[in-house]
Design a protein around this motif. Structure first.
Motif, PDB file in Angstrom:
ATOM      1  N   ALA A   1      -6.399  -7.368  -4.498  1.00 31.13           N
ATOM      2  CA  ALA A   1      -6.633  -5.956  -4.819  1.00 31.13           C
ATOM      3  C   ALA A   1      -7.657  -5.317  -3.880  1.00 31.13           C
ATOM      4  N   GLY A   2      -8.248  -6.136  -2.998  1.00 33.69           N
ATOM      5  CA  GLY A   2      -9.230  -5.600  -2.069  1.00 33.69           C
ATOM      6  C   GLY A   2     -10.600  -5.414  -2.688  1.00 33.69           C
ATOM      7  N   LEU A   3     -10.860  -6.152  -3.761  1.00 33.43           N
ATOM      8  CA  LEU A   3     -12.129  -6.047  -4.476  1.00 33.43           C
ATOM      9  C   LEU A   3     -12.988  -7.275  -4.202  1.00 33.43           C
ATOM     10  N   GLY A   4     -14.214  -7.243  -4.646  1.00 33.43           N
ATOM     11  CA  GLY A   4     -15.109  -8.382  -4.535  1.00 33.43           C
ATOM     12  C   GLY A   4     -15.426  -8.945  -5.907  1.00 33.43           C
ATOM     13  N   PHE A   5     -15.508 -10.270  -6.003  1.00 33.20           N
ATOM     14  CA  PHE A   5     -15.838 -10.916  -7.269  1.00 33.20           C
ATOM     15  C   PHE A   5     -17.275 -10.577  -7.647  1.00 33.20           C
ATOM     16  N   VAL A   6     -17.482 -10.245  -8.914  1.00 31.89           N
ATOM     17  CA  VAL A   6     -18.800  -9.874  -9.415  1.00 31.89           C
ATOM     18  C   VAL A   6     -19.347 -11.009 -10.269  1.00 31.89           C
TER      19      VAL A   6
ATOM     20  N   GLY B   1       4.833  -7.564  -8.335  1.00 33.90           N
ATOM     21  CA  GLY B   1       6.010  -8.159  -7.713  1.00 33.90           C
ATOM     22  C   GLY B   1       5.714  -9.435  -6.940  1.00 33.90           C
ATOM     23  N   LEU B   2       4.755 -10.203  -7.428  1.00 35.47           N
ATOM     24  CA  LEU B   2       4.379 -11.443  -6.745  1.00 35.47           C
ATOM     25  C   LEU B   2       5.291 -12.588  -7.160  1.00 35.47           C
ATOM     26  N   ARG B   3       5.506 -13.510  -6.255  1.00 40.20           N
ATOM     27  CA  ARG B   3       6.342 -14.682  -6.558  1.00 40.20           C
ATOM     28  C   ARG B   3       5.574 -15.751  -7.299  1.00 40.20           C
ATOM     29  N   GLN B   4       4.270 -15.823  -7.038  1.00 35.45           N
ATOM     30  CA  GLN B   4       3.422 -16.802  -7.710  1.00 35.45           C
ATOM     31  C   GLN B   4       2.293 -16.082  -8.424  1.00 35.45           C
TER      32      GLN B   4
ATOM     33  N   GLU C   1      -1.839   1.386  -9.399  1.00 40.77           N
ATOM     34  CA  GLU C   1      -2.335   0.839  -8.134  1.00 40.77           C
ATOM     35  C   GLU C   1      -1.421  -0.276  -7.652  1.00 40.77           C
ATOM     36  N   GLN C   2      -1.164  -0.288  -6.355  1.00 47.33           N
ATOM     37  CA  GLN C   2      -0.327  -1.325  -5.748  1.00 47.33           C
ATOM     38  C   GLN C   2      -1.121  -2.049  -4.672  1.00 47.33           C
ATOM     39  N   ILE C   3      -0.910  -3.352  -4.589  1.00 45.98           N
ATOM     40  CA  ILE C   3      -1.552  -4.169  -3.563  1.00 45.98           C
ATOM     41  C   ILE C   3      -0.905  -3.860  -2.220  1.00 45.98           C
ATOM     42  N   ASP C   4      -1.707  -3.845  -1.192  1.00 46.74           N
ATOM     43  CA  ASP C   4      -1.211  -3.663   0.172  1.00 46.74           C
ATOM     44  C   ASP C   4      -0.274  -4.830   0.492  1.00 46.74           C
ATOM     45  N   PRO C   5       0.969  -4.560   0.865  1.00 51.39           N
ATOM     46  CA  PRO C   5       1.930  -5.637   1.146  1.00 51.39           C
ATOM     47  C   PRO C   5       1.449  -6.626   2.206  1.00 51.39           C
ATOM     48  N   ARG C   6       0.619  -6.164   3.140  1.00 50.73           N
ATOM     49  CA  ARG C   6       0.092  -7.083   4.167  1.00 50.73           C
ATOM     50  C   ARG C   6      -0.815  -8.131   3.541  1.00 50.73           C
ATOM     51  N   ARG C   7      -1.567  -7.744   2.512  1.00 49.03           N
ATOM     52  CA  ARG C   7      -2.414  -8.715   1.806  1.00 49.03           C
ATOM     53  C   ARG C   7      -1.553  -9.752   1.089  1.00 49.03           C
ATOM     54  N   VAL C   8      -0.461  -9.289   0.484  1.00 49.09           N
ATOM     55  CA  VAL C   8       0.433 -10.205  -0.244  1.00 49.09           C
ATOM     56  C   VAL C   8       1.034 -11.221   0.725  1.00 49.09           C
ATOM     57  N   THR C   9       1.517 -10.752   1.860  1.00 52.68           N
ATOM     58  CA  THR C   9       2.119 -11.649   2.854  1.00 52.68           C
ATOM     59  C   THR C   9       1.109 -12.686   3.320  1.00 52.68           C
ATOM     60  N   ALA C  10      -0.098 -12.256   3.630  1.00 52.67           N
ATOM     61  CA  ALA C  10      -1.141 -13.182   4.085  1.00 52.67           C
ATOM     62  C   ALA C  10      -1.489 -14.178   2.983  1.00 52.67           C
ATOM     63  N   TRP C  11      -1.589 -13.705   1.739  1.00 53.45           N
ATOM     64  CA  TRP C  11      -1.917 -14.583   0.609  1.00 53.45           C
ATOM     65  C   TRP C  11      -0.812 -15.614   0.390  1.00 53.45           C
TER      66      TRP C  11
END
Length: 93
Positions: A44-49, A30-33, A73-83
């Motif tokens: 997603a709260g992961l680290g790039f490998v 449900g992202l706008r961009q 799996e759903q992204i934490d809405p707080r992460r989306v807002t910050a992003w």
């Protein structure tokens, strides 16, 4: 990568249809961009490998995101807002 200044899609036979996983990730979450790979992994709260643009590493990173693309799996809405705030700041620069 392109050769001779022309870019064409590879025409290899495949029994599977093409899927735009970036688009599916964006819609499912449900992202706008549409985020790039780094941002999607961070959201997603992961680290790039590994190394960016190294085929096997890119594949591993996409595989990490599959539960957010194809699963429940759903992204934490707080992460989306910050992003989204961060993206707006980047666009202003």
């Amino acid at each position: 990568m392109t050769f001779g200044g022309t870019a064409r899609p590879h025409r290899s036979p495949s029994p599977l249809p093409h899927r735009n996983l970036k688009q599916e990730f964006t819609e499912r979450q449900g992202l706008r961009q549409r985020p790039g790979p780094d941002d999607a992994i961070h959201l997603a709260g992961l680290g790039f490998v590994g190394t960016h643009h190294r085929g096997v590493d890119d594949a591993r990173n996409i595989a990490q995101l599959l539960p957010w693309i194809l699963g429940d799996e759903q992204i934490d809405p707080r992460r989306v807002t910050a992003w989204e705030r961060e993206v707006k700041l980047r666009q202003r620069r």
